[in-house]
Design a protein around this motif. Structure first.
Motif, short mmCIF file in Angstrom:
data_model
loop_
_atom_site.label_atom_id
_atom_site.label_comp_id
_atom_site.label_asym_id
_atom_site.label_seq_id
_atom_site.Cartn_x
_atom_site.Cartn_y
_atom_site.Cartn_z
N ARG A 93 0.61 -1.19 0.00
CA ARG A 93 0.07 -0.08 0.01
C ARG A 93 0.70 1.21 0.06
O ARG A 93 0.66 2.26 0.87
CB ARG A 93 -0.99 0.09 1.20
N HIS A 94 1.66 1.44 -0.90
CA HIS A 94 2.89 2.34 -0.75
C HIS A 94 2.10 3.81 -1.36
O HIS A 94 2.72 4.93 -0.89
CB HIS A 94 3.92 2.13 -1.96
N ALA A 95 1.14 3.58 -2.26
CA ALA A 95 0.55 5.19 -2.71
C ALA A 95 -0.11 5.78 -1.36
O ALA A 95 0.09 6.96 -1.17
CB ALA A 95 -0.50 4.91 -3.64
N ARG A 96 -0.77 4.93 -0.43
CA ARG A 96 -1.50 5.61 0.62
C ARG A 96 -0.39 5.97 1.49
O ARG A 96 -0.47 7.08 2.14
CB ARG A 96 -2.34 4.64 1.27
N ALA A 97 0.67 5.16 1.65
CA ALA A 97 1.88 5.70 2.69
C ALA A 97 2.41 6.71 2.23
O ALA A 97 2.64 7.80 2.97
CB ALA A 97 2.65 4.40 2.55
N HIS A 98 2.65 7.01 1.03
CA HIS A 98 3.16 8.11 0.60
C HIS A 98 2.37 9.32 0.81
O HIS A 98 2.93 10.41 1.16
CB HIS A 98 3.54 8.36 -1.17
N ALA A 99 0.97 9.41 0.41
CA ALA A 99 0.14 10.48 0.55
C ALA A 99 -0.09 11.11 2.23
O ALA A 99 0.12 11.90 2.40
CB ALA A 99 -1.24 9.90 0.22
N GLY A 100 0.06 10.08 2.99
CA GLY A 100 -0.06 10.14 4.45
C GLY A 100 1.31 10.65 4.93
O GLY A 100 1.34 11.71 5.79
N GLY A 101 2.50 10.21 4.30
CA GLY A 101 3.96 10.64 5.11
C GLY A 101 4.36 12.06 4.44
O GLY A 101 4.92 12.71 5.19
N VAL A 102 4.00 12.38 3.42
CA VAL A 102 4.14 13.47 2.63
C VAL A 102 3.25 14.41 2.42
O VAL A 102 3.60 15.58 2.07
CB VAL A 102 5.16 13.48 1.42
N GLY A 103 2.03 14.27 2.77
CA GLY A 103 0.86 15.10 2.82
C GLY A 103 0.57 15.62 1.29
O GLY A 103 0.30 16.39 0.89
N HIS A 104 0.57 14.53 0.30
CA HIS A 104 0.11 14.71 -1.17
C HIS A 104 -1.14 13.96 -1.36
O HIS A 104 -1.06 12.77 -1.32
CB HIS A 104 1.14 14.22 -2.13
N PRO A 105 -2.15 14.50 -1.25
CA PRO A 105 -3.26 13.97 -1.04
C PRO A 105 -4.19 13.00 -2.22
O PRO A 105 -4.72 12.29 -1.98
CB PRO A 105 -4.28 14.94 -0.53
N ILE A 106 -3.71 13.80 -3.36
CA ILE A 106 -4.51 13.15 -4.63
C ILE A 106 -3.69 12.46 -5.66
O ILE A 106 -2.75 12.63 -5.99
CB ILE A 106 -5.23 14.18 -5.46
#
Length: 88
Positions: A55-68
């Motif tokens: 689930r790396h896309a979700r982890a990236h969104a949450g980790g760096v704050g890029h939501p979309i």
């Protein structure tokens, strides 16, 4: 459903190119499998979907704050906001 006109996170969308069009950035480094790919519309990060083991896309969104993210799957044309858990 939140529309693209009301989700405040659409302001984070930038013109991007996939940084690793051949697969999930982290899965390629780790040698782990993925199912579907998602493109971060802020920085071009390519991550694996929520149905993938990591689930790396979700982890990236949450980790760096890029939501979309946008689906990179052939025939799919949608964007998702992880913050609002809705299509935009």
């Amino acid at each position: 459903m939140t529309s693209i006109h009301t989700d405040p996170h659409v302001a984070a969308i930038r013109p991007v190119a996939p940084r690793t069009p051949q697969g999930c950035e982290e899965c390629l480094q780790l040698g782990t499998p993925w199912l579907h790919l998602r493109l971060c519309l802020t920085c071009g990060h390519v991550g694996c979907c929520d149905s993938s083991p990591m689930r790396h896309a979700r982890a990236h969104a949450g980790g760096v704050g890029h939501p979309i993210v946008e689906s990179m799957e052939p025939g799919e044309n949608w964007r998702w906001c992880y913050v609002h858990q809705n299509f935009v």
